[in-house]
Design a protein around this motif. Structure first.
Motif, PDB file in Angstrom:
ATOM      1  N   LEU A  69      -0.737   3.683  -3.114  1.00 56.05           N
ATOM      2  CA  LEU A  69      -1.432   2.687  -2.305  1.00 56.05           C
ATOM      3  C   LEU A  69      -1.923   1.504  -3.130  1.00 56.05           C
ATOM      4  CD1 LEU A  69      -3.429   5.071   0.064  1.00 56.05           C
ATOM      5  CD2 LEU A  69      -1.307   3.834   0.536  1.00 56.05           C
ATOM      6  N   LYS A  70      -2.166   1.735  -4.397  1.00 58.38           N
ATOM      7  CA  LYS A  70      -2.452   0.608  -5.292  1.00 58.38           C
ATOM      8  C   LYS A  70      -1.191  -0.217  -5.521  1.00 58.38           C
ATOM      9  CE  LYS A  70      -6.078   2.887  -8.060  1.00 58.38           C
ATOM     10  NZ  LYS A  70      -6.390   3.422  -9.416  1.00 58.38           N
ATOM     11  N   ALA A  71      -0.102   0.463  -5.779  1.00 57.54           N
ATOM     12  CA  ALA A  71       1.142  -0.225  -6.126  1.00 57.54           C
ATOM     13  C   ALA A  71       1.710  -1.034  -4.968  1.00 57.54           C
ATOM     14  CB  ALA A  71       2.179   0.786  -6.621  1.00 57.54           C
ATOM     15  N   ASP A  72       1.590  -0.516  -3.738  1.00 57.05           N
ATOM     16  CA  ASP A  72       2.196  -1.233  -2.608  1.00 57.05           C
ATOM     17  C   ASP A  72       1.268  -2.270  -1.982  1.00 57.05           C
ATOM     18  OD1 ASP A  72       0.404   0.112  -0.953  1.00 57.05           O
ATOM     19  OD2 ASP A  72       1.912   1.400  -0.014  1.00 57.05           O
ATOM     20  N   GLY A  73       0.091  -2.460  -2.542  1.00 56.89           N
ATOM     21  CA  GLY A  73      -0.816  -3.498  -2.059  1.00 56.89           C
ATOM     22  C   GLY A  73      -1.749  -3.072  -0.949  1.00 56.89           C
ATOM     23  N   SER A  74      -1.646  -1.820  -0.494  1.00 55.09           N
ATOM     24  CA  SER A  74      -2.497  -1.365   0.622  1.00 55.09           C
ATOM     25  C   SER A  74      -3.970  -1.413   0.256  1.00 55.09           C
ATOM     26  CB  SER A  74      -2.111   0.052   1.035  1.00 55.09           C
ATOM     27  OG  SER A  74      -0.798   0.101   1.539  1.00 55.09           O
ATOM     28  N   ALA A  75      -4.308  -0.972  -0.944  1.00 54.71           N
ATOM     29  CA  ALA A  75      -5.706  -0.975  -1.364  1.00 54.71           C
ATOM     30  C   ALA A  75      -6.243  -2.398  -1.470  1.00 54.71           C
ATOM     31  CB  ALA A  75      -5.852  -0.239  -2.693  1.00 54.71           C
ATOM     32  N   GLU A  76      -5.423  -3.303  -1.983  1.00 52.44           N
ATOM     33  CA  GLU A  76      -5.846  -4.702  -2.104  1.00 52.44           C
ATOM     34  C   GLU A  76      -6.065  -5.329  -0.727  1.00 52.44           C
ATOM     35  OE1 GLU A  76      -4.354  -8.913  -4.158  1.00 52.44           O
ATOM     36  OE2 GLU A  76      -3.136  -7.087  -4.305  1.00 52.44           O
ATOM     37  N   ARG A  77      -5.183  -5.022   0.226  1.00 50.06           N
ATOM     38  CA  ARG A  77      -5.356  -5.564   1.579  1.00 50.06           C
ATOM     39  C   ARG A  77      -6.635  -5.039   2.214  1.00 50.06           C
ATOM     40  NH1 ARG A  77       0.249  -4.833   1.566  1.00 50.06           N
ATOM     41  NH2 ARG A  77       0.104  -2.790   2.565  1.00 50.06           N
ATOM     42  N   LEU A  78      -6.920  -3.756   2.011  1.00 48.53           N
ATOM     43  CA  LEU A  78      -8.151  -3.199   2.562  1.00 48.53           C
ATOM     44  C   LEU A  78      -9.370  -3.857   1.930  1.00 48.53           C
ATOM     45  CD1 LEU A  78      -9.732  -1.197   4.263  1.00 48.53           C
ATOM     46  CD2 LEU A  78      -9.427   0.487   2.432  1.00 48.53           C
ATOM     47  N   ALA A  79      -9.326  -4.097   0.625  1.00 46.88           N
ATOM     48  CA  ALA A  79     -10.442  -4.775  -0.046  1.00 46.88           C
ATOM     49  C   ALA A  79     -10.687  -6.151   0.575  1.00 46.88           C
ATOM     50  CB  ALA A  79     -10.154  -4.900  -1.539  1.00 46.88           C
ATOM     51  N   GLY A  80      -9.615  -6.846   0.911  1.00 45.28           N
ATOM     52  CA  GLY A  80      -9.762  -8.149   1.562  1.00 45.28           C
ATOM     53  C   GLY A  80     -10.423  -8.045   2.916  1.00 45.28           C
ATOM     54  N   ARG A  81     -10.086  -7.029   3.675  1.00 44.13           N
ATOM     55  CA  ARG A  81     -10.686  -6.837   4.995  1.00 44.13           C
ATOM     56  C   ARG A  81     -12.162  -6.471   4.864  1.00 44.13           C
ATOM     57  NH1 ARG A  81      -7.346  -6.562   9.169  1.00 44.13           N
ATOM     58  NH2 ARG A  81      -8.845  -5.362  10.364  1.00 44.13           N
ATOM     59  N   ILE A  82     -12.495  -5.681   3.862  1.00 46.98           N
ATOM     60  CA  ILE A  82     -13.898  -5.337   3.640  1.00 46.98           C
ATOM     61  C   ILE A  82     -14.691  -6.584   3.270  1.00 46.98           C
ATOM     62  CG2 ILE A  82     -15.463  -4.079   2.113  1.00 46.98           C
ATOM     63  CD1 ILE A  82     -13.330  -1.848   1.993  1.00 46.98           C
ATOM     64  N   THR A  83     -14.146  -7.391   2.380  1.00 46.51           N
ATOM     65  CA  THR A  83     -14.821  -8.627   1.980  1.00 46.51           C
ATOM     66  C   THR A  83     -15.046  -9.551   3.170  1.00 46.51           C
ATOM     67  OG1 THR A  83     -13.873  -8.499  -0.248  1.00 46.51           O
ATOM     68  CG2 THR A  83     -14.641 -10.657   0.495  1.00 46.51           C
ATOM     69  N   ALA A  84     -14.077  -9.612   4.068  1.00 43.10           N
ATOM     70  CA  ALA A  84     -14.172 -10.483   5.241  1.00 43.10           C
ATOM     71  C   ALA A  84     -15.038  -9.893   6.350  1.00 43.10           C
ATOM     72  CB  ALA A  84     -12.769 -10.771   5.779  1.00 43.10           C
ATOM     73  N   GLY A  85     -15.491  -8.655   6.196  1.00 43.32           N
ATOM     74  CA  GLY A  85     -16.305  -8.024   7.230  1.00 43.32           C
ATOM     75  C   GLY A  85     -15.511  -7.487   8.393  1.00 43.32           C
ATOM     76  N   ARG A  86     -14.198  -7.346   8.226  1.00 41.78           N
ATOM     77  CA  ARG A  86     -13.353  -6.864   9.313  1.00 41.78           C
ATOM     78  C   ARG A  86     -13.250  -5.343   9.350  1.00 41.78           C
ATOM     79  NH1 ARG A  86      -8.466 -11.035   7.887  1.00 41.78           N
ATOM     80  NH2 ARG A  86      -9.529 -12.957   8.497  1.00 41.78           N
ATOM     81  N   THR A  87     -13.507  -4.699   8.210  1.00 44.15           N
ATOM     82  CA  THR A  87     -13.396  -3.252   8.112  1.00 44.15           C
ATOM     83  C   THR A  87     -14.506  -2.730   7.219  1.00 44.15           C
ATOM     84  OG1 THR A  87     -10.990  -3.213   8.434  1.00 44.15           O
ATOM     85  CG2 THR A  87     -11.944  -1.347   7.277  1.00 44.15           C
ATOM     86  N   ALA A  88     -15.031  -1.558   7.554  1.00 45.42           N
ATOM     87  CA  ALA A  88     -15.920  -0.810   6.666  1.00 45.42           C
ATOM     88  C   ALA A  88     -15.276   0.549   6.419  1.00 45.42           C
ATOM     89  CB  ALA A  88     -17.295  -0.650   7.289  1.00 45.42           C
ATOM     90  N   LEU A  89     -15.309   0.988   5.171  1.00 41.46           N
ATOM     91  CA  LEU A  89     -14.728   2.263   4.775  1.00 41.46           C
ATOM     92  C   LEU A  89     -15.833   3.155   4.226  1.00 41.46           C
ATOM     93  CD1 LEU A  89     -12.148   4.021   4.089  1.00 41.46           C
ATOM     94  CD2 LEU A  89     -12.235   2.940   1.826  1.00 41.46           C
ATOM     95  N   ALA A  90     -15.968   4.350   4.799  1.00 38.51           N
ATOM     96  CA  ALA A  90     -16.940   5.330   4.305  1.00 38.51           C
ATOM     97  C   ALA A  90     -16.189   6.551   3.808  1.00 38.51           C
ATOM     98  CB  ALA A  90     -17.918   5.723   5.401  1.00 38.51           C
ATOM     99  N   ALA A  91     -16.750   7.209   2.809  1.00 36.03           N
ATOM    100  CA  ALA A  91     -16.102   8.391   2.247  1.00 36.03           C
ATOM    101  C   ALA A  91     -17.143   9.391   1.780  1.00 36.03           C
ATOM    102  CB  ALA A  91     -15.178   8.007   1.094  1.00 36.03           C
ATOM    103  N   ALA A  92     -16.752  10.664   1.812  1.00 36.08           N
ATOM    104  CA  ALA A  92     -17.553  11.757   1.271  1.00 36.08           C
ATOM    105  C   ALA A  92     -16.938  12.178  -0.052  1.00 36.08           C
ATOM    106  CB  ALA A  92     -17.577  12.928   2.247  1.00 36.08           C
ATOM    107  N   PHE A  93     -17.788  12.362  -1.075  1.00 36.54           N
ATOM    108  CA  PHE A  93     -17.328  12.686  -2.418  1.00 36.54           C
ATOM    109  C   PHE A  93     -17.948  13.990  -2.899  1.00 36.54           C
ATOM    110  CE2 PHE A  93     -16.839   8.147  -2.042  1.00 36.54           C
ATOM    111  CZ  PHE A  93     -15.645   7.875  -2.697  1.00 36.54           C
ATOM    112  N   GLY A  94     -17.142  14.811  -3.539  1.00 39.84           N
ATOM    113  CA  GLY A  94     -17.607  16.030  -4.177  1.00 39.84           C
ATOM    114  C   GLY A  94     -16.976  16.157  -5.543  1.00 39.84           C
ATOM    115  N   ASP A  95     -17.799  16.354  -6.567  1.00 42.11           N
ATOM    116  CA  ASP A  95     -17.305  16.451  -7.942  1.00 42.11           C
ATOM    117  C   ASP A  95     -16.464  15.239  -8.326  1.00 42.11           C
ATOM    118  OD1 ASP A  95     -18.524  18.951  -8.322  1.00 42.11           O
ATOM    119  OD2 ASP A  95     -16.804  19.985  -7.444  1.00 42.11           O
ATOM    120  N   GLY A  96     -16.869  14.069  -7.830  1.00 42.66           N
ATOM    121  CA  GLY A  96     -16.193  12.827  -8.189  1.00 42.66           C
ATOM    122  C   GLY A  96     -14.896  12.561  -7.465  1.00 42.66           C
TER     123      GLY A  96
END
Length: 322
Positions: free
Chosen positions: A206-233
């Motif tokens: 997802l880094k290589a195909d640009g998906s992560a970068e596109r999502l970062a752009g949407r987050i910056t623009a306020g179009r998307t919020a991403l939440a996640a649960a983390f355990g042991d990093g």
């Protein structure tokens, strides 16, 4: 079902009053018409930041511009002409094939009850998904009303798992984005096989195909919020919400298959609701894969509202089968 871009007109169209409450777990005989129209306005507005619209009379086809998630056809917002026919559906399917797009249609059954017969006559298979809503009057079971004690979506989850809303530059962004990809690859609610090793591989893709970068752009623009649960990093569960005015849809919530049955999806959903409420959203909705998944969301405070329908070609028969 989707992702989006708010516009001034869309924000106005999706500002809604309080809906009539119903008993959790049961859909109303007739959904609140104002809320139903607001959700229709949302579904029409959601793809417009990254897609063009092709007009097919009673149907609109959204065509993604550039790389990214392929969109679908759906009822044209505000159409007042002749009802949709199988011929209309076939015309759209031909155009989708010409463009190399999935032959997919999405709509809300209670808003467009005649479309199902037309798409089935045109040869598509229809799948039903419970559509649930959390309105301004719907109190969260934990008593906080916004789905999370601090109202911002960050905090502790089950068994000491931490839950947070990720910024665009969060180092774990690609990993969190990868979790639902693996989750939907092993559908269901039972514990599966994919774990941290598979997650690391998918995150790199997802880094290589640009998906992560596109999502970062949407987050910056306020179009998307991403939440996640983390355990042991490690990201164990993740999901998004995509606001348009005062309405948002929670979408793509998935748990790493090896980490299921720990209440993580409910914790992530609560964080997304809290983040949406803090941002001025009054109504949150989602469509669940099936009734088993819908029960998880009801425990997070959502109530049954309507039925989301997705139509697509049926599975091709295997060679030699009858």
């Amino acid at each position: 079902m989707t992702s989006h871009d708010p516009a001034a007109t869309a924000a106005a169209a999706t500002a809604i009053p309080t809906a009539t409450p119903t008993t959790p777990g049961t859909a109303p005989a007739q959904p609140d018409p104002v809320l139903l129209e607001a959700i229709e306005g949302y579904y029409d507005a959601v793809p417009r930041s990254s897609a063009r619209v092709e007009d097919f009379g009673p149907l609109s086809l959204f065509v993604a511009e550039g790389t990214g998630w392929p969109y679908y056809a759906r009822p044209a917002l505000g159409h007042e002409g002749p009802a949709v026919t199988a011929a209309d559906v076939r015309r759209v399917r031909a155009r989708q094939r010409e463009l190399g797009l999935p032959e997919a249609f999405e709509w809300v059954a209670e808003h467009d009850p005649l479309l199902r017969a037309a798409v089935e006559e045109a040869g598509l298979t229809v799948h039903e998904h419970p559509l649930l809503v959390l309105g301004p009057q719907d109190e969260h079971p934990d008593g906080h009303g916004d789905g999370h004690p601090n109202g911002h979506g960050d905090g502790s989850g089950p068994d000491g798992v931490s839950v947070r809303v990720l910024a665009a530059d969060d180092p774990a962004l690609a990993e969190a984005l990868a979790v639902p990809h693996l989750a939907f690859g092993e559908p269901g609610t039972g514990v599966g096989s994919a774990g941290p090793a598979e997650l690391a591989v998918r995150a790199e893709v997802l880094k290589a195909d640009g998906s992560a970068e596109r999502l970062a752009g949407r987050i910056t623009a306020g179009r998307t919020a991403l939440a996640a649960a983390f355990g042991d990093g490690t990201a164990l569960c993740a999901g998004q919400h995509n606001p348009v005015g005062e309405v948002t849809e929670v979408a793509g919530v998935g748990t790493l298959p090896s980490a299921r049955r720990r209440g993580l999806a409910q914790a992530v959903t609560a964080a997304l609701v809290a983040h949406a409420r803090a941002g001025g959203v009054r109504t949150v909705f989602l469509s669940a894969a099936d009734e088993d998944v819908a029960r998880i969301y009801r425990r997070a405070g959502f109530r049954s509202f309507a039925t989301a329908l997705i139509a697509e070609p049926g599975a091709e028969p295997e060679a030699g089968s009858r």
